[in-house]
Design a protein around this motif. Structure first.
Motif, PDB file in Angstrom:
ATOM      1  N   GLU A  68       0.827  -1.205   0.000  1.00 26.95           N
ATOM      2  CA  GLU A  68       0.000   0.000   0.000  1.00 26.95           C
ATOM      3  C   GLU A  68       0.866   1.262   0.000  1.00 26.95           C
ATOM      4  O   GLU A  68       1.870   1.347   0.703  1.00 26.95           O
ATOM      5  CB  GLU A  68      -0.916   0.020   1.222  1.00 26.95           C
ATOM      6  CG  GLU A  68      -1.851   1.217   1.234  1.00 26.95           C
ATOM      7  CD  GLU A  68      -2.768   1.234   2.440  1.00 26.95           C
ATOM      8  OE1 GLU A  68      -3.741   2.005   2.446  1.00 26.95           O
ATOM      9  OE2 GLU A  68      -2.502   0.454   3.389  1.00 26.95           O
ATOM     10  N   VAL A  69       0.465   2.209  -0.801  1.00 26.83           N
ATOM     11  CA  VAL A  69       1.063   3.540  -0.790  1.00 26.83           C
ATOM     12  C   VAL A  69      -0.008   4.465  -0.235  1.00 26.83           C
ATOM     13  O   VAL A  69      -0.946   4.846  -0.938  1.00 26.83           O
ATOM     14  CB  VAL A  69       1.504   3.981  -2.200  1.00 26.83           C
ATOM     15  CG1 VAL A  69       2.160   5.369  -2.139  1.00 26.83           C
ATOM     16  CG2 VAL A  69       2.452   2.966  -2.809  1.00 26.83           C
ATOM     17  N   ARG A  70       0.124   4.820   1.023  1.00 30.43           N
ATOM     18  CA  ARG A  70      -0.923   5.573   1.716  1.00 30.43           C
ATOM     19  C   ARG A  70      -0.719   7.079   1.516  1.00 30.43           C
ATOM     20  O   ARG A  70       0.322   7.631   1.908  1.00 30.43           O
ATOM     21  CB  ARG A  70      -0.904   5.235   3.213  1.00 30.43           C
ATOM     22  CG  ARG A  70      -2.017   5.890   4.011  1.00 30.43           C
ATOM     23  CD  ARG A  70      -1.851   5.551   5.486  1.00 30.43           C
ATOM     24  NE  ARG A  70      -2.021   4.135   5.710  1.00 30.43           N
ATOM     25  CZ  ARG A  70      -3.203   3.560   5.974  1.00 30.43           C
ATOM     26  NH1 ARG A  70      -4.297   4.308   6.037  1.00 30.43           N
ATOM     27  NH2 ARG A  70      -3.274   2.262   6.176  1.00 30.43           N
ATOM     28  N   TYR A 238      -2.475   0.598  -4.238  1.00 32.65           N
ATOM     29  CA  TYR A 238      -1.619  -0.556  -4.000  1.00 32.65           C
ATOM     30  C   TYR A 238      -0.744  -0.809  -5.227  1.00 32.65           C
ATOM     31  O   TYR A 238      -1.214  -0.671  -6.368  1.00 32.65           O
ATOM     32  CB  TYR A 238      -2.448  -1.811  -3.711  1.00 32.65           C
ATOM     33  CG  TYR A 238      -3.111  -1.800  -2.354  1.00 32.65           C
ATOM     34  CD1 TYR A 238      -2.537  -2.443  -1.266  1.00 32.65           C
ATOM     35  CD2 TYR A 238      -4.316  -1.136  -2.162  1.00 32.65           C
ATOM     36  CE1 TYR A 238      -3.143  -2.434  -0.015  1.00 32.65           C
ATOM     37  CE2 TYR A 238      -4.935  -1.115  -0.925  1.00 32.65           C
ATOM     38  CZ  TYR A 238      -4.344  -1.766   0.146  1.00 32.65           C
ATOM     39  OH  TYR A 238      -4.937  -1.749   1.386  1.00 32.65           O
ATOM     40  N   VAL A 245       6.539  -0.136  -5.311  1.00 31.64           N
ATOM     41  CA  VAL A 245       6.093   0.728  -4.213  1.00 31.64           C
ATOM     42  C   VAL A 245       6.824   2.069  -4.253  1.00 31.64           C
ATOM     43  O   VAL A 245       6.215   3.141  -4.187  1.00 31.64           O
ATOM     44  CB  VAL A 245       6.306   0.037  -2.854  1.00 31.64           C
ATOM     45  CG1 VAL A 245       6.015   1.004  -1.706  1.00 31.64           C
ATOM     46  CG2 VAL A 245       5.410  -1.190  -2.745  1.00 31.64           C
ATOM     47  N   SER A 246       8.150   2.023  -4.368  1.00 25.84           N
ATOM     48  CA  SER A 246       8.929   3.264  -4.414  1.00 25.84           C
ATOM     49  C   SER A 246       8.637   4.050  -5.681  1.00 25.84           C
ATOM     50  O   SER A 246       8.658   5.282  -5.672  1.00 25.84           O
ATOM     51  CB  SER A 246      10.422   2.946  -4.322  1.00 25.84           C
ATOM     52  OG  SER A 246      10.827   2.126  -5.408  1.00 25.84           O
ATOM     53  N   ALA A 249       5.428   5.906  -5.045  1.00 27.51           N
ATOM     54  CA  ALA A 249       5.669   6.963  -4.062  1.00 27.51           C
ATOM     55  C   ALA A 249       6.378   8.145  -4.708  1.00 27.51           C
ATOM     56  O   ALA A 249       6.053   9.317  -4.434  1.00 27.51           O
ATOM     57  CB  ALA A 249       6.482   6.412  -2.897  1.00 27.51           C
ATOM     58  N   SER A 259       3.228  10.703   0.889  1.00 26.34           N
ATOM     59  CA  SER A 259       2.715   9.347   1.053  1.00 26.34           C
ATOM     60  C   SER A 259       3.524   8.614   2.120  1.00 26.34           C
ATOM     61  O   SER A 259       4.642   9.012   2.469  1.00 26.34           O
ATOM     62  CB  SER A 259       2.772   8.573  -0.272  1.00 26.34           C
ATOM     63  OG  SER A 259       4.111   8.460  -0.730  1.00 26.34           O
ATOM     64  N   THR A 261       4.806   4.636   3.173  1.00 22.58           N
ATOM     65  CA  THR A 261       4.988   3.275   2.671  1.00 22.58           C
ATOM     66  C   THR A 261       5.805   2.457   3.670  1.00 22.58           C
ATOM     67  O   THR A 261       6.285   2.978   4.681  1.00 22.58           O
ATOM     68  CB  THR A 261       5.714   3.269   1.312  1.00 22.58           C
ATOM     69  OG1 THR A 261       7.049   3.787   1.502  1.00 22.58           O
ATOM     70  CG2 THR A 261       4.987   4.129   0.282  1.00 22.58           C
ATOM     71  N   LYS A 262       5.992   1.190   3.353  1.00 24.24           N
ATOM     72  CA  LYS A 262       6.847   0.310   4.146  1.00 24.24           C
ATOM     73  C   LYS A 262       8.148   0.045   3.400  1.00 24.24           C
ATOM     74  O   LYS A 262       8.640  -1.094   3.348  1.00 24.24           O
ATOM     75  CB  LYS A 262       6.127  -1.003   4.456  1.00 24.24           C
ATOM     76  CG  LYS A 262       5.022  -0.857   5.492  1.00 24.24           C
ATOM     77  CD  LYS A 262       4.595  -2.205   6.036  1.00 24.24           C
ATOM     78  CE  LYS A 262       3.629  -2.044   7.196  1.00 24.24           C
ATOM     79  NZ  LYS A 262       3.248  -3.351   7.781  1.00 24.24           N
TER      80      LYS A 262
END
Length: 409
Positions: A68-70, A238, A245-246, A249, A259, A261-262
Motif C-alpha cells: 500500500e502507498v498511503r 496498492y 512501491v517506491s 511513491a 505518502s 509506505t513500508k
C-alpha cells in the motif's frame, strides 16, 4: 567396409565408455566424489539463500499493507487524475477516498451489540484486503473485518443497520441503511473494526454529512447536490509488487502529494538478498573454478594413462570425432552421477535444516528450498562445465599419434 572407415555408433561408444568407467571404478569414484563435494554444498547454500529470501518476501506480501502507498492529508483529486494514477504501470489497485471525517459510521445490530465509529473503507474488484472474499457490488453490501463481525455477533448473510449522524439547521439527524454481510475478512487481514463498502455508499455518506439530500439513508431533508464534477480527498493505492512501491511513491511526490509506505522493510529484504547473492556468487565461482581445475587434472591424467588404449581405438577405426564423443560421454556420465548423489545429500541436508528450525517457523515456512527450475539450471550448468573441461581433454587426446604411442609396445 574396412576398419579404417568404420564409424562406431553412439550405442557402441556409450557401452565402451561405461565398461571403461567400471573397469577403472576406483578412479571414477574419486572423480565423482570430488564433484559431489562441490555440488552438494552449493545446492544447500543456494537453497538456504532462496529459502530465507523467499520466506521474507512471502511474509511481506501476505501483509497487504506492504504494497500500500498511503496518501497523507486531504486534497482535491479529479476523476481524470485518478484515472491517470490507475494507468501507471506499477499500480495494481486504485479506488477513490472521501475526506477522513466521512469515513466513519456506526454499525448497529441492537442496543447491546454495536460498533461505534467503525472505519468505512471503499472496496472493489481486485482489492488486496479482500483476498478470496468477494467485493461489495451494491451500496447495501458490506464485508466486515473479523473484529467488527465479532462485536456485532453477525455472520455471512446477516443484516444490520449502518447509521450516520449529522447536524442540519440546528437539528441532529440520523441516516441509516440496512446492509447485508457478504463476507468476513480473516483476522490477520485487518485488525481494527471496519467495513469494506461500495464507493457509492461512501459518497452517499459524504453527501449526507455535507447537508445534501440522500434518500438512500432514509431522509428527504437537505438540499440537492449541485451537478458539478466530484472531487476526491485521496485514494487507496496498492502497487503490483515490492519494486513498484517506491516508483508510485516517487510519482506522487513529483505531484506534491506526500505518502507513507513500508519501504524500510522492503529495502531490508532487498539488502539481505543482495548480501546473500554476493556471498553465494563468490563461493560458487570459487568452487566452480576449483572443480574445473580438479576435473581438468583428473581427465588429463586419465587420458595420459590411457594413451595406448586411445591409440589402439584409433587403429581400430575410431575417428577423431568419435574419440572426442567417447571422452565427453565419460565426463557427462560421471557428472550426472555426481549430481544425482549431490542432490541426494542436498535433500537430506535441507530436511535437517527445515526440521531443526521448524520450532521457530510456521507450518508452511521453510528455510532451505529449491524450485524445479533451479535444479534444472544447476544440472545444466554442471553438465556444461563438465562438457567444456572434457572438450579440452578430448583436444589433448586427439593429439595422440598411434605410431608414437605404440612404438614402445
Amino acid at each position: 567396409m574396412s576398419p579404417v572407415n568404420a564409424r562406431p555408433g553412439m550405442g557402441l561408444l556409450t557401452d565402451l565408455a561405461l565398461r571403461d568407467l567400471w573397469h577403472d571404478r576406483k578412479l571414477s569414484l574419486c572423480i565423482v566424489a570430488s564433484l559431489v563435494a562441490v555440488i552438494a554444498p552449493l545446492l544447500l547454500l543456494f537453497g538456504l539463500k532462496y529459502g530465507v529470501v523467499s520466506q521474507l518476501r512471502d511474509a511481506l506480501l501476505k501483509d497487504s499493507y506492504t504494497l500500500e502507498v498511503r496518501m497523507l492529508g486531504n486534497g482535491q483529486l479529479s476523476q481524470a487524475w485518478l484515472n491517470e494514477l490507475a494507468a501507471q504501470p506499477g499500480a495494481a489497485f486504485v479506488v477513490p477516498l472521501t475526506r477522513s471525517l466521512n469515513t466513519q459510521a456506526d454499525l448497529v445490530w441492537d442496543s447491546q451489540r454495536f460498533v461505534a465509529n467503525a472505519e468505512m473503507i471503499p472496496s472493489a474488484v481486485g482489492d488486496p484486503l479482500l483476498g478470496t472474499v468477494p467485493p461489495p457490488t451494491q451500496a447495501n453490501q458490506v464485508v466486515l473485518s473479523a473484529s467488527a463481525a465479532q462485536k456485532l455477533g453477525v455472520q455471512k448473510g446477516s443484516t444490520f443497520k449502518l447509521v450516520v449522524m449529522r447536524q442540519l439547521s440546528g437539528q441532529h439527524e440520523r441516516g441509516q441503511l440496512e446492509v447485508e454481510v457478504i463476507g468476513i475478512l480473516p483476522p490477520e487481514a485487518f485488525s481494527r473494526p471496519a467495513a469494506l463498502v461500495h464507493l457509492d455508499l461512501l459518497l452517499a455518506m459524504e453527501d449526507f454529512r455535507d447537508g445534501f439530500r440522500v434518500p438512500m439513508l432514509g431522509l428527504e431533508t437537505g438540499t440537492l447536490r449541485p451537478d458539478t464534477p466530484r472531487q476526491y480527498a485521496r485514494a487507496r493505492l496498492y502497487a503490483k509488487d515490492l519494486d513498484q512501491v517506491s516508483v508510485l511513491a516517487d510519482w506522487l511526490s513529483a505531484r506534491q502529494i506526500e505518502s507513507s509506505t513500508k519501504l524500510r522493510e522492503i529495502e531490508s529484504v532487498k539488502a539481505i538478498n543482495r548480501v546473500l547473492g554476493l556471498i553465494f556468487a563468490v563461493i560458487a565461482w570459487t568452487a566452480a573454478i576449483g572443480c574445473a581445475a580438479s576435473l581438468m587434472g583428473a581427465f588429463l591424467a586419465n587420458i595420459e594413462r590411457k594413451r595406448r588404449d586411445l591409440a589402439l581405438l584409433q587403429l581400430l577405426g575410431f575417428r577423431r570425432s568419435a574419440m572426442g564423443c567417447y571422452i565427453m560421454l565419460q565426463a557427462l556420465l560421471l557428472t550426472a552421477l555426481a549430481f544425482a548423489l549431490g542432490y541426494g545429500l542436498y535433500a537430506v541436508g535441507s530436511w535437517i535444516f527445515n526440521q531443526s528450525l521448524a520450532v521457530s517457523l510456521s507450518d508452511t515456512a521453510f528455510v532451505c528450498r529449491l524450485e524445479p527450475v533451479h535444479l534444472a539450471l544447476a544440472l545444466g550448468s554442471t553438465l556444461a562445465l563438465a562438457a567444456l573441461v572434457a572438450a579440452l581433454g578430448s583436444w589433448r587426446a586427439l593429439q595422440i599419434q598411434p605410431a608414437e604411442t605404440l612404438r614402445d609396445v
